[in-house]
Design an enzyme around this catalytic site. Sequence first.
Site, PDB file in Angstrom:
ATOM      1  N   CYS A   2       7.641 -10.920   8.910  1.00  0.00           N
ATOM      2  CA  CYS A   2       8.048 -11.685  10.004  1.00  0.00           C
ATOM      3  C   CYS A   2       9.395 -11.819   9.765  1.00  0.00           C
ATOM      4  O   CYS A   2       9.858 -11.754   8.624  1.00  0.00           O
ATOM      5  CB  CYS A   2       7.295 -12.954  10.115  1.00  0.00           C
ATOM      6  SG  CYS A   2       5.592 -12.885  10.210  1.00  0.00           S
ATOM      7  N   ARG A  27      10.965  -6.062  10.175  1.00  0.00           N
ATOM      8  CA  ARG A  27       9.952  -6.924   9.512  1.00  0.00           C
ATOM      9  C   ARG A  27       8.670  -7.149  10.145  1.00  0.00           C
ATOM     10  O   ARG A  27       7.897  -7.989   9.461  1.00  0.00           O
ATOM     11  CB  ARG A  27      10.706  -8.164   9.476  1.00  0.00           C
ATOM     12  CG  ARG A  27      12.142  -8.252   8.573  1.00  0.00           C
ATOM     13  CD  ARG A  27      12.742  -9.571   8.641  1.00  0.00           C
ATOM     14  NE  ARG A  27      12.114 -10.328   7.275  1.00  0.00           N
ATOM     15  CZ  ARG A  27      12.575 -10.088   6.219  1.00  0.00           C
ATOM     16  NH1 ARG A  27      13.479  -9.454   5.868  1.00  0.00           N
ATOM     17  NH2 ARG A  27      11.817 -10.801   5.140  1.00  0.00           N
ATOM     18  N   TRP A  74       4.711  -9.897  12.123  1.00  0.00           N
ATOM     19  CA  TRP A  74       3.723  -9.142  11.803  1.00  0.00           C
ATOM     20  C   TRP A  74       2.393  -9.668  11.156  1.00  0.00           C
ATOM     21  O   TRP A  74       2.443 -10.715  10.362  1.00  0.00           O
ATOM     22  CB  TRP A  74       4.327  -8.433  10.429  1.00  0.00           C
ATOM     23  CG  TRP A  74       3.476  -7.290   9.919  1.00  0.00           C
ATOM     24  CD1 TRP A  74       3.512  -6.000  10.458  1.00  0.00           C
ATOM     25  CD2 TRP A  74       2.483  -7.267   8.980  1.00  0.00           C
ATOM     26  NE1 TRP A  74       2.582  -5.264   9.801  1.00  0.00           N
ATOM     27  CE2 TRP A  74       2.073  -5.975   8.770  1.00  0.00           C
ATOM     28  CE3 TRP A  74       2.224  -8.298   7.874  1.00  0.00           C
ATOM     29  CZ2 TRP A  74       1.001  -5.799   7.724  1.00  0.00           C
ATOM     30  CZ3 TRP A  74       1.428  -8.093   6.997  1.00  0.00           C
ATOM     31  CH2 TRP A  74       0.808  -6.736   6.864  1.00  0.00           C
ATOM     32  N   ASN A  99       7.790 -17.730   7.875  1.00  0.00           N
ATOM     33  CA  ASN A  99       7.665 -16.241   7.326  1.00  0.00           C
ATOM     34  C   ASN A  99       7.242 -16.297   5.992  1.00  0.00           C
ATOM     35  O   ASN A  99       7.378 -17.255   5.209  1.00  0.00           O
ATOM     36  CB  ASN A  99       9.013 -15.652   7.167  1.00  0.00           C
ATOM     37  CG  ASN A  99       9.091 -14.398   6.480  1.00  0.00           C
ATOM     38  OD1 ASN A  99       7.992 -13.735   6.155  1.00  0.00           O
ATOM     39  ND2 ASN A  99      10.094 -13.783   5.814  1.00  0.00           N
ATOM     40  N   GLY A 100       5.846 -15.904   5.729  1.00  0.00           N
ATOM     41  CA  GLY A 100       5.321 -16.039   4.578  1.00  0.00           C
ATOM     42  C   GLY A 100       3.747 -16.160   4.772  1.00  0.00           C
ATOM     43  O   GLY A 100       3.250 -15.963   5.682  1.00  0.00           O
ATOM     44  N   GLU A 482       3.911  11.540  -1.414  1.00  0.00           N
ATOM     45  CA  GLU A 482       5.129  11.270  -0.459  1.00  0.00           C
ATOM     46  C   GLU A 482       4.904  11.939   0.896  1.00  0.00           C
ATOM     47  O   GLU A 482       4.993  11.196   1.854  1.00  0.00           O
ATOM     48  CB  GLU A 482       6.466  11.207  -1.315  1.00  0.00           C
ATOM     49  CG  GLU A 482       7.594  10.721   0.086  1.00  0.00           C
ATOM     50  CD  GLU A 482       7.311   9.397   0.483  1.00  0.00           C
ATOM     51  OE1 GLU A 482       7.011   8.753  -0.046  1.00  0.00           O
ATOM     52  OE2 GLU A 482       8.271   9.136   1.164  1.00  0.00           O
ATOM     53  N   LYS A 486       4.003  10.030   4.495  1.00  0.00           N
ATOM     54  CA  LYS A 486       4.963  10.163   5.649  1.00  0.00           C
ATOM     55  C   LYS A 486       4.147  10.360   7.007  1.00  0.00           C
ATOM     56  O   LYS A 486       4.577  10.040   7.933  1.00  0.00           O
ATOM     57  CB  LYS A 486       6.059  11.092   5.138  1.00  0.00           C
ATOM     58  CG  LYS A 486       7.586  10.912   5.333  1.00  0.00           C
ATOM     59  CD  LYS A 486       8.254   9.908   4.905  1.00  0.00           C
ATOM     60  CE  LYS A 486       7.428   8.501   4.473  1.00  0.00           C
ATOM     61  NZ  LYS A 486       7.942   7.727   3.734  1.00  0.00           N
ATOM     62  N   GLU A 489       1.746   7.710   7.928  1.00  0.00           N
ATOM     63  CA  GLU A 489       2.530   6.434   8.452  1.00  0.00           C
ATOM     64  C   GLU A 489       2.865   6.875  10.035  1.00  0.00           C
ATOM     65  O   GLU A 489       2.646   5.939  10.826  1.00  0.00           O
ATOM     66  CB  GLU A 489       3.873   6.355   7.729  1.00  0.00           C
ATOM     67  CG  GLU A 489       3.601   5.476   6.342  1.00  0.00           C
ATOM     68  CD  GLU A 489       4.781   5.096   5.796  1.00  0.00           C
ATOM     69  OE1 GLU A 489       5.176   4.040   5.536  1.00  0.00           O
ATOM     70  OE2 GLU A 489       5.543   6.201   5.388  1.00  0.00           O
ATOM     71  N   HIS A 505     -12.308  20.185  -7.701  1.00  0.00           N
ATOM     72  CA  HIS A 505     -13.429  19.193  -8.444  1.00  0.00           C
ATOM     73  C   HIS A 505     -13.711  18.206  -7.245  1.00  0.00           C
ATOM     74  O   HIS A 505     -14.301  16.977  -7.190  1.00  0.00           O
ATOM     75  CB  HIS A 505     -12.695  18.089  -9.478  1.00  0.00           C
ATOM     76  CG  HIS A 505     -12.512  19.115 -10.628  1.00  0.00           C
ATOM     77  ND1 HIS A 505     -13.210  19.632 -11.459  1.00  0.00           N
ATOM     78  CD2 HIS A 505     -11.187  19.320 -11.093  1.00  0.00           C
ATOM     79  CE1 HIS A 505     -12.687  20.523 -12.313  1.00  0.00           C
ATOM     80  NE2 HIS A 505     -11.437  20.345 -12.251  1.00  0.00           N
ATOM     81  N   LYS A 603       8.746  -2.638   7.612  1.00  0.00           N
ATOM     82  CA  LYS A 603       9.660  -2.169   6.726  1.00  0.00           C
ATOM     83  C   LYS A 603       9.409  -3.003   5.293  1.00  0.00           C
ATOM     84  O   LYS A 603       9.617  -2.564   4.569  1.00  0.00           O
ATOM     85  CB  LYS A 603      10.967  -1.956   7.362  1.00  0.00           C
ATOM     86  CG  LYS A 603      11.809  -1.140   6.205  1.00  0.00           C
ATOM     87  CD  LYS A 603      12.680  -0.178   6.883  1.00  0.00           C
ATOM     88  CE  LYS A 603      13.301   0.707   5.963  1.00  0.00           C
ATOM     89  NZ  LYS A 603      12.452   1.828   5.629  1.00  0.00           N
TER      90      LYS A 603
END
Length: 608
Positions: A2, A27, A74, A99-100, A482, A486, A489, A505, A603
């Site tokens: 947030c 955020r 968020w 926020n938190g 990565e 990407k 996401e 395997h 982010k």
Amino acid sequence: MCGIIAAASNRNVGKLLVQGLHKMEYRGYDSAGIALHQIDKIAHLRTLGKVNLLEEKMIAEKPKSKLGIAHTRWATHGEPSEENAHPHKSNERVYIVHNGIIENYLDLKEFLKKEGYTFSSQTDSELIAHMLEYFLNKGNSMLDSMYLTKEKLEGAYAIAAIDKEDDKNVMIARSKSPLLIGVGVDEFLAASDPLAIGQLTNEFVFLEDGDVAELSSESYTIYDAEKTEVQREVTQIDISSQSTSKGDYKHFMEKEIYEQPDAILNTIDGRVGGEDVLDNIFGLGSSEIFEKVKRIQIVACGTSLHAGRVAANWFSSISELPTQTDYASEYRYRNPHVDEDSLLVTISQSGETADTLAALRYAKEKNYLSTLCICNVPTSSLARESDYSIFTNAGPEIGVASTKAFTTQLAALMLLALSLAKSRKINPKLRTRVITALRSLPDTIQETLKLKDTILEIAPEIANKDNALFLGRGIFYPIAKEGALKLKEISYIHAEAYPAGELKHGPLALIDEEMPVIALAPESEIAEKLVSNLEEVKARGGTIYVFADPSITMDLKSGKLINMPKCDFLLTPIIYTIPLQILSYEVALLRGTDIDQPRNLAKSVTVE
Ligand code: G6P
């Protein structure tokens, strides 16, 4: 997570608060809200969805006010909804943004319910408003009420609060979540990030854990955890000069991919000289400390951990140091044994990721020789709390999916591998070789970006699939991870990465014509083995897209072999990342997803 913002001014603050929220949407962007003091009442507007919806509501209602708080959310506790959006209020009197995470919220909620407070949201945050009002009603000042409330709260928080009975002041408090004051002209501001208010001031005061501050349009006063008035340093940062617009690009992510040649140049600029890396580029005394290092521990999250996993190979081959990597969220819980003379390396674009910060704080209690961070934000908590640091100088990264932050982290980590080797007086020829290659890296990236046209040919074939497998070996396995991250996401295609040798395997069972396989095949001693692994895929009808060194030949039944530009092997992980970023971007574009703000993500993840 947030983002919170507050303003006490001599002018109308509604518009500047909403503009600040726009800058902090990275955020969190599932709902937004604002509370504006209007002498006899507080205007309270909230919307589900992005900040532009709140902005539309503001344009329609035109609330006027010189004192206000605002929030972009968020969701952690309670689904994204208007009721759960901040600001939260207590009896039309106290309004707060938070926020938190308040970890003991259930106990505190129970206590407040018994005191007659009713809750209108499922959040952990609402109780802060009620708790403040509870203490105000007992005759305490807002300052005292904030301290009394803080005594009750367990967890992480940045809070801004206003009281209907006071049209001059906003009270803010910080513990483990970032919060700073902006010193304006006839106004004082507070925000989670300097970006939010960087258009209004370039003077910032970073609060420390436990601090509480009172802001009016004329002054601000900061109190420490013991309620003693304190002065905190004013830091000058010129945010307005940093580019935070998309320019001619469709998305920030696209812009940030194509900025990589310049970004890498900025990372290495002023840090290499002649044929070697310069001394003390991680801070005064760092070169001496590096002489003593015998072991490295890396902790990071997400993309930053992938950078760490590539670097672990470099620390082994260039610096000759054993290196361990951990998810920051896991590190503290495995009771790590710390050998003497170990260096802790944290990697974080934002420098505010709660798990990485918690890992650093935990590590500081252990017998590490020293702590060092690789970070893109010089004013971040991670940078301020680490013994040594290097900034990647990538410029602001706005797209949630990390691109230039990752490749610049890799460049900075290579500088660390070289610096450690230099301090340990080893591998001088190898150092010179890598420095030469680093200098031409921006040009090689520029050349790699030209692969876009080829990638445009394969993007439609991947865009209509539900799954994808990424394969790499050795130092390319983290790059495959990565690439998979990407793709999932931003396009929401399920993607996984495997070291190619592991295919037989288990994951080979998944191969059919619906499972595209994207492989990384640089020229290396294991290239032949990788080609054999790919033959196993081919034999089972899989479609293979191979990003390969021009020396590698393969007869593919379906898919494509894409030749990569040549570059020193040790730096190839950086080069091979580029087409995977472009591929994810182009696939997401075809699927019409929200590329810069993918669903459910944010982010800067400031909750554990
Ligand atoms: C979030 C972002 C990722 C990022 C990770 C770590 O999950 O969406 O892109 O890699 O956080 O962030 P940091 O700022 O610590 O690098």
